[in-house]
Write an enzyme that holds these catalytic residues in place. Structure first.
Site, PDB file in Angstrom:
ATOM      1  N   GLU A   1      39.948  14.687 -17.102  1.00 37.75           N
ATOM      2  CA  GLU A   1      38.817  15.601 -16.944  1.00 37.75           C
ATOM      3  C   GLU A   1      37.829  15.364 -18.085  1.00 37.75           C
ATOM      4  OE1 GLU A   1      38.352  20.466 -16.544  1.00 37.75           O
ATOM      5  OE2 GLU A   1      39.760  19.630 -18.001  1.00 37.75           O
TER       6      GLU A   1
ATOM      7  N   LYS B   1      36.652  20.811  -8.613  1.00 37.11           N
ATOM      8  CA  LYS B   1      37.605  21.805  -9.118  1.00 37.11           C
ATOM      9  C   LYS B   1      37.336  23.159  -8.481  1.00 37.11           C
ATOM     10  CE  LYS B   1      39.317  23.597 -13.570  1.00 37.11           C
ATOM     11  NZ  LYS B   1      39.107  23.558 -15.033  1.00 37.11           N
TER      12      LYS B   1
ATOM     13  N   CYS C   1      43.212  20.292 -14.516  1.00 32.92           N
ATOM     14  CA  CYS C   1      43.486  21.070 -15.725  1.00 32.92           C
ATOM     15  C   CYS C   1      43.996  22.479 -15.433  1.00 32.92           C
ATOM     16  CB  CYS C   1      42.233  21.094 -16.592  1.00 32.92           C
ATOM     17  SG  CYS C   1      42.529  21.609 -18.307  1.00 32.92           S
TER      18      CYS C   1
END
Length: 532
Positions: A292, A354, A405
């Site tokens: 990321e 995301k 994440c």
């Protein structure tokens, strides 16, 4: 007059006064339960990685169960809050590494309220038959609530995430993190009940002690019984994966000002790996995973960034999953935290946005309100927007499911990618702003649990470490050191079968919530009848 005064004073002088020893004993008794509650929280924290002390967790719940037994719900609320502080204050200290103690203490103060509610529920059902069963359900029910609210929830610190090395871990493949956490909590409360019954009767051959012992041992037995679900075999063959950890020039919140240097670092490590492949020092990877924020420069808007990534992909002769910040509509739209599938021939061919964004990190809820307390809210200059659908990348014949994440903490986010067809899972992350705190190890533990939960190899490429290759059984095959540029190359199994946990989805969690509701309902009925 003086004689009268003396005679009036004499009874007070003769009345027995409590000794300092008796006052000390009363104070010790008054503080015993609060101290035990706080200690239970500290032990629960200590059970989490990077310490391999998973076995402390059942003892933490045994102490908490003993402290809450027979207490009123409002007393349980207070004791639960103390346990929550003991647990979450050290667990979440990394949230204040760069911005000071304010956000850390505020987050803990709010999240400990959930533990307080669990404490109230546990105390309320503690006098029921089979109390450990209802009490463990109450804890998991509150974890389910904490994972959903406020601001989409904060499941960080679920009991299950402290168990990547524990005997209970295989249960993740049966019922996901809710069942795994339930097993740990039930074992602890069962131990407390057995110890309490033993203190009352002082003989082993007692039915009540036997019941409590069964409740304590059953989760351990169930963990061993679930071992056949843990499988490292390559159902669909294997693939060679490279993870690139480029590192950053400096740690800290000024990570964003280093955007070009960070991109260059990841390009450099990929080119270095390509040179090692040509020289025969490394195996040719089938696919490459960057972390990321490896390119916070939008490659669709910046030709230099586009060319740098394209050069790396062509050099390594493999598709790369690139973590980028992308701003649609020619830079006029809201930013997206995006994974870009970059083909060495075709360039960018697919994307994943995301979906579970981090409040106060990627967007600022109620900005004007929170600005009253801290100007740090404006560190988030522009709110990101979430994606809306699962996606798996076809990378040289391997279907890779990105879980970016913070999303790794959310059951649904990982499960969706597996159900979408992912044969391996990638958890690209950026921990550069958290220095050398325990955050990266806590997140790595989550990924290890997810590997067993869904029977998938999990790749964790991180900007600053710890990057890791995780087998489907949750063990770590390779890992990097923190704040060290490196590349990992590993052959990993591709798998397509679904575990019971994957297929059942949220059902185990809702069954445990129903168990908690049944226990509370029974306790309410008993209370009403006793008052009638």
């Amino acid at each position: 007059m003086s004689a009268t005064t003396t005679s009036l004073d004499e009874p007070d002088q003769l009345a027995p006064q409590p000794s300092s020893a008796s006052r000390g004993r009363r104070l010790a008794r008054a503080l015993a339960r609060p101290a035990a509650a706080a200690l239970s929280g500290l032990l629960l924290y200590a059970s989490f990685p990077p310490r391999p002390l998973w076995w402390l967790a059942p003892f933490a719940f045994a102490i908490l169960g003993a402290a809450l037994h027979g207490r009123r719900a409002r007393t349980g609320l207070g004791l639960g809050y103390l346990a929550g502080l003991g647990y979450l204050l050290p667990l979440l200290v990394w949230t204040g590494v760069e911005v000071g103690p304010g956000p850390w203490l505020g987050l803990v103060a709010v999240e400990a309220l959930f533990v307080a509610v669990a404490g109230a529920g546990i105390a309320y059902v503690s006098r029921l038959p089979l109390a450990p069963l209802w009490a463990a359900g109450a804890w998991i029910a509150v974890e389910a609530l904490r994972a959903r609210m406020p601001f989409g929830g904060f499941p960080w610190g679920k009991v299950a995430f402290g168990q990547p090395d524990g005997v209970f871990l295989p249960l993740a493949a049966v019922g996901g993190t809710p069942l795994l956490g339930f097993a740990v909590v039930l074992c602890g409360f069962g131990l407390a009940e057995a110890a309490r019954r033993w203190s009352e009767v002082r003989r082993l051959l007692d039915r009540r002690i036997a019941f409590a012992a069964v409740l304590a041992l059953a989760p351990v037995v169930a963990g061993f019984a679930a071992l056949p679900l843990v499988d490292n075999s390559a159902q669909d063959g294997s693939t060679t994966v490279a993870l690139i950890q480029g590192n950053v020039p400096r740690m800290g919140l000024d990570f964003a000002t280093q955007r070009r240097a960070v991109l260059d670092h990841h390009v450099r490590e990929t080119l270095k790996l390509a040179a090692d492949v040509r020289a025969g020092r490394a195996k040719q990877p089938d696919l490459v995973l960057w972390p990321e924020n490896s390119s916070d420069i939008d490659p669709y808007l910046n030709a230099d960034a586009y060319d740098a990534i394209d050069r790396a992909a062509k050099a390594i002769k493999a598709p790369i999953s690139v973590g980028a910040v992308v701003t649609p509509h020619n830079g006029a739209g809201s930013p997206l935290n995006q994974q870009i599938l970059w083909d060495p021939v075709k360039g960018p061919v697919d994307t994943y946005n995301k979906r579970q964004l981090q409040p106060f990190g990627e967007y600022m809820p109620y900005r004007s309100f929170f600005r009253i307390f801290s100007s740090d809210v404006d560190l988030v200059r522009k709110d990101f927007v979430p994606g809306h659908k699962a996606a798996d990348f076809d990378m040289a014949g391997t279907r890779v499911g990105p879980v970016t994440c913070y999303e790794a903490a959310f059951d649904w986010a990982v499960r969706d990618q597996v159900k979408a067809g992912a044969q391996i899972i990638s958890v690209p992350s950026n921990n550069a702003t958290f220095d050398r705190s325990e955050m990266t190890y806590q997140q790595l533990a989550m990924s290890r649990v997810r590997a067993v939960e869904h029977s998938r190899a999990v790749m964790v490429p991180v900007t600053t470490g710890v990057s890791a290759v995780i087998r489907p059984d949750g063990s770590i095959a390779q890992k990097t050191r923190m704040f060290t540029a490196d590349a990992l190359v590993a052959n990993v199994p591709k798998r397509s079968s679904q575990t019971p946990a994957t297929r059942l989805g949220t059902l185990p969690e809702w069954l445990l919530v129903a168990l908690a509701a049944a226990g509370v309902g029974w306790a309410v009925t008993r209370t009403v009848k006793s008052r009638g």
